[in-house]
Design a protein around this motif. Sequence first.
Motif, PDB file in Angstrom:
ATOM      1  N   UNK A 168       0.805  -1.214   0.000  1.00 27.30           N
ATOM      2  CA  UNK A 168       0.000   0.000   0.000  1.00 27.30           C
ATOM      3  C   UNK A 168       0.841   1.269   0.000  1.00 27.30           C
ATOM      4  N   UNK A 169       2.110   1.152   0.438  1.00 23.27           N
ATOM      5  CA  UNK A 169       2.908   2.357   0.675  1.00 23.27           C
ATOM      6  C   UNK A 169       3.148   3.166  -0.595  1.00 23.27           C
ATOM      7  N   UNK A 170       3.546   2.495  -1.667  1.00 21.05           N
ATOM      8  CA  UNK A 170       3.841   3.216  -2.903  1.00 21.05           C
ATOM      9  C   UNK A 170       2.637   3.929  -3.484  1.00 21.05           C
ATOM     10  N   UNK A 171       1.524   3.217  -3.711  1.00 19.70           N
ATOM     11  CA  UNK A 171       0.320   3.892  -4.228  1.00 19.70           C
ATOM     12  C   UNK A 171      -0.162   5.014  -3.319  1.00 19.70           C
ATOM     13  N   UNK A 173       1.618   6.906  -1.264  1.00 21.04           N
ATOM     14  CA  UNK A 173       2.520   8.055  -1.378  1.00 21.04           C
ATOM     15  C   UNK A 173       2.263   8.835  -2.655  1.00 21.04           C
ATOM     16  N   UNK A 174       2.021   8.107  -3.755  1.00 22.96           N
ATOM     17  CA  UNK A 174       1.757   8.777  -5.030  1.00 22.96           C
ATOM     18  C   UNK A 174       0.493   9.626  -4.941  1.00 22.96           C
ATOM     19  N   UNK A 175      -0.569   9.057  -4.404  1.00 25.01           N
ATOM     20  CA  UNK A 175      -1.832   9.786  -4.325  1.00 25.01           C
ATOM     21  C   UNK A 175      -1.739  10.961  -3.358  1.00 25.01           C
ATOM     22  N   UNK A 176      -1.021  10.783  -2.253  1.00 22.31           N
ATOM     23  CA  UNK A 176      -0.852  11.889  -1.304  1.00 22.31           C
ATOM     24  C   UNK A 176      -0.122  13.049  -1.972  1.00 22.31           C
ATOM     25  N   UNK A 317      -5.400   7.255 -11.415  1.00 26.67           N
ATOM     26  CA  UNK A 317      -4.439   6.277 -10.898  1.00 26.67           C
ATOM     27  C   UNK A 317      -4.967   4.877 -11.194  1.00 26.67           C
ATOM     28  N   UNK A 318      -4.204   4.111 -11.988  1.00 23.11           N
ATOM     29  CA  UNK A 318      -4.589   2.746 -12.325  1.00 23.11           C
ATOM     30  C   UNK A 318      -3.951   1.801 -11.319  1.00 23.11           C
ATOM     31  N   UNK A 319      -4.746   1.269 -10.432  1.00 22.19           N
ATOM     32  CA  UNK A 319      -4.231   0.396  -9.384  1.00 22.19           C
ATOM     33  C   UNK A 319      -3.854  -0.957  -9.993  1.00 22.19           C
ATOM     34  N   UNK A 320      -2.723  -1.492  -9.557  1.00 26.19           N
ATOM     35  CA  UNK A 320      -2.192  -2.726 -10.121  1.00 26.19           C
ATOM     36  C   UNK A 320      -2.299  -3.880  -9.130  1.00 26.19           C
ATOM     37  N   UNK A 321      -2.309  -5.127  -9.621  1.00 26.80           N
ATOM     38  CA  UNK A 321      -2.288  -6.280  -8.718  1.00 26.80           C
ATOM     39  C   UNK A 321      -0.998  -6.314  -7.906  1.00 26.80           C
ATOM     40  N   UNK A 322      -0.995  -7.050  -6.820  1.00 31.62           N
ATOM     41  CA  UNK A 322       0.206  -7.239  -6.023  1.00 31.62           C
ATOM     42  C   UNK A 322       1.219  -8.052  -6.818  1.00 31.62           C
TER      43      UNK A 322
END
Length: 965
Positions: A168-171, A173-176, A317-322
């Motif tokens: 969760x950290x990377x996505x 941080x990007x959105x913040x 933001x296109x959320x990606x699979x783990x």
Amino acid sequence: MAASTGVVSSLLSKLATLAEQKYGDVRRIRREITFLTDELSSMNALLLKLADMEELDPQLKEWRNKVRELAYDVEDCIDAFAHHHRLSRGDADPGGLIRRAARNMKKLRASYRAADQIHELKARIMEVSDRRLRYKLDEAASAAPAPALAIDPRLPALFAESKGLVGIEGPRSTLVSWLMDGEGQLKVISIVGFGGLGKTTLAKEVNHAVGAHFQLKAFVSVSRNLNPKKLICDVLSQIMDQKDYGKLEVEQLIPILREHLADKRYLIIIDDIWRIQAWDLVKSALHDNSCQSRIITTTRISTVAESCCSTLKDRIYYIEPLNEVESRELFFKRIFATEHGCPPHLEEVSNEILKKCGGLPLAILSIASSLANKPDIKEQWEMVKKSIGFALEGTPTLEGMNKILLFSYYDLPTHLKACLLYLSIFPEDYVIASDKLVWRWMSEGLIVGEMGKNLEQAGQIYFNELINRSMIEPVGVRYDGKVLACRVHDMVLDMIISLSAQENFVTILHGHEDKFAGEKIRRLSLRCNRPDVEVTQVTSKKFAQARSISLFGYKEMLDLQGFQALRVLDLGQTVLFKQVKNIGKCYQLKYLDLSNTDIVELPEEIGNVQSLETLDLRNCRRLTLPSTISGLRKLVRLLVDYTAALPEEISGLVALQVLSCASYNSVKFMQALGQLTELRSLAFKCWNPDWYFDAGMYKEVSVASLRELGKHKLQYLDICDDDAILDALMCSSSESDCPFPHLQKLVLSNHNIQRIPRWIGSLVNLCHLEIVVKTTRQNDLGTLGNLPCLLYLKICRLYEPVESQQFIVPNRGFRCLKELCFQCWCPLGLEFAPGAMPWVQTFRLWFMPCWKSCDHGVSVGLGIEHLLELKLVDVETGYGCGKREVKSFEAAITAVVANHPRRPALVLRRSGERSAVRKENWTAVETNMNKSLFDSSTVRQSLQKESRDSSTVKQRLQKQSRFQT
């Protein structure tokens, strides 16, 4: 329900066509057709009502199944009757009294035979109709209770502990960073992704991270069936004191909300939007102030996200699979409380389970929860692995996951549901070419024509909509935004296999061990991955009603005796296949794929398959086609390889639109080719006729035929070899003497023309150009740069430029170009001026420095930094000089790319060192357009940007009257 409504709708369309025709003096048939139409129309009305219901009463479900199977049988009967009528109408010479009488008698017998069959079906229809009245099914459907109120499966995501989250950290941080960029105007950020990827969880985490910076906050979820009043009340209840807003109407609530937000810095999160109309309501209710306010939306649908983010400051933001590491961490933490707690004997089965989950957090957690209470016994874990998917729909821990997936399915229009269920035919991880899928849909009647569009265009819209709704994963995107292929996520595949089985839409068999004892098979997918076990023997007794047969496995021969309902036969993945028998009996067959098989000769009776529209014979070595194929008057696509032996006489293929890739050195063949005036796509190899006894005649006829095709509908032309023919085509001295005025794609490969012909400048519709020239002049760039629609340019230069060693791309022209490929054997001599090619995203350079260039040294003054939209630089160097010079060139290219303001990706390789690329099953021509495969996120970003870019280009082109948008 999609299968039932689809087959009845298709049948009603056929009945309407049949009713307009005359069938001798058998009035009984016309009366029966009228009766069938009326009864089935009434039944279809109830089926459409049932299609919107997520759960059906058992009586309603049983009645629906009866109607569906009855409709299939009626359609088979109608098709058989129409076929025999056409056959009897054209099987005799019109002259001669005896012949005419025999023909009429044969037609009359067929009509009476069909009338008897229809009468039997009429009795079945009356029985089904009586049951509908007897059990008052219409009332039962209208009075069906609403589904019991269940816990929203998205709810647990709102209260998940942050410490248990993974990846969760990377996505976050990007959105913040996007939210807190200091922009004063209202900004919208939309999170897009497939159901179960964690959109709600990510939005919740971002809310926790930045919520303290906003005066007002609200987090509301939107249901598939939008309730505008509830949505506005939910927002109001979270940002204002509790009041009884239920007594007010939406028109009264919106001004209250806007007034309260007018001078506040607010953060509103709207979770799971399904409709653009829902966003329009939200947008009208939220004040567009200058207080650094923000809106976050989550959605599964790309077009909804694009509607939310309609200004340049908005972001998607296109959320990606783990990834694999994150998936293992989440999986093992849930079961063993630590990611390193998995016993060695469970490692293998765990990896297989995680592969099935495909990085979907919801699936990983759901399956891990079901395993958490099981002993660490490998056999039990293997049982769970084998039954993953909708076979576990009774398992409480998986109910939430199943509902999340079904939400997306239930939201599809009826016609898209049927098209999605069709994908259950293909095995797990299968890459499905978009053109293959669209033409199979068309052959089975799953595509409904739209105003102003043919069936192929409508099918492509269907395909794009399934991608837009995140139901299928795009694989490969071309420079023009066209997605070349798709694959289905394993969890979605399990869902549609389960739904397809419920509606008897597709039957999947895996070999000799299968024992089928159910309803009639309508679509058959035969699979066997073991070379020592041949796929199940197909027999007419079991599978005679099959509309499509797709084989994935090992088989040498197939006998089609009795398969008169067959529309689609796909043997393109059948290993060792060599022979097909009785194919002439399959009079309904529209799609035949024998590509990649060992078949070397088609039977003569292929000419009897008068309904055939697609014949795919690519990658069949030394294949011989019989002369009877010239009688296939409905054949639209003939796909072969250059090694295939085509008959000389092909003028009978009057409907042919696509011919790829033909080759012949016969004057008669070239004359016949020129008569195919419907041809719009031609990939053709001209043999060098120097040895031929009449090379002059061959050249003259070939040029005349190609010019004749150019006058009509030819849009795509790919010619390989033969200097004599192409020189004659290229020699036109003016733009007005253009042999191919309608071209959209032109490929001239393995041929060295002297220079770029002037008439190319008149191709106002040309999007794709590949050309090999001996030399280039600076003004040639002006000719190419003025092409208004050019998106892809591949130019191969053999010698140095005429005027100077420098080949400068000016800051004018090439206003739409997206991809540039440049090949040269001479000193590079290529440079981009500031402002050149403003939309180019991909630059491919193939450079084989000759000894002369090495003597002078290799300089790189490309000016790549001026290509402001550049995303990828792909460089391949040859063996024309020593390793030291190549390394020097590569170092210079690396430095230039590193200094580019957008930091594009750089790929360096040398000839002979190409990385092995997995063979995909789309056409070689399309694959060569774009060798890179993009992940789903990149594809969607590209599609979105294509949409924005195209609107910008369109505005520019509208200012120039001669440009065609």
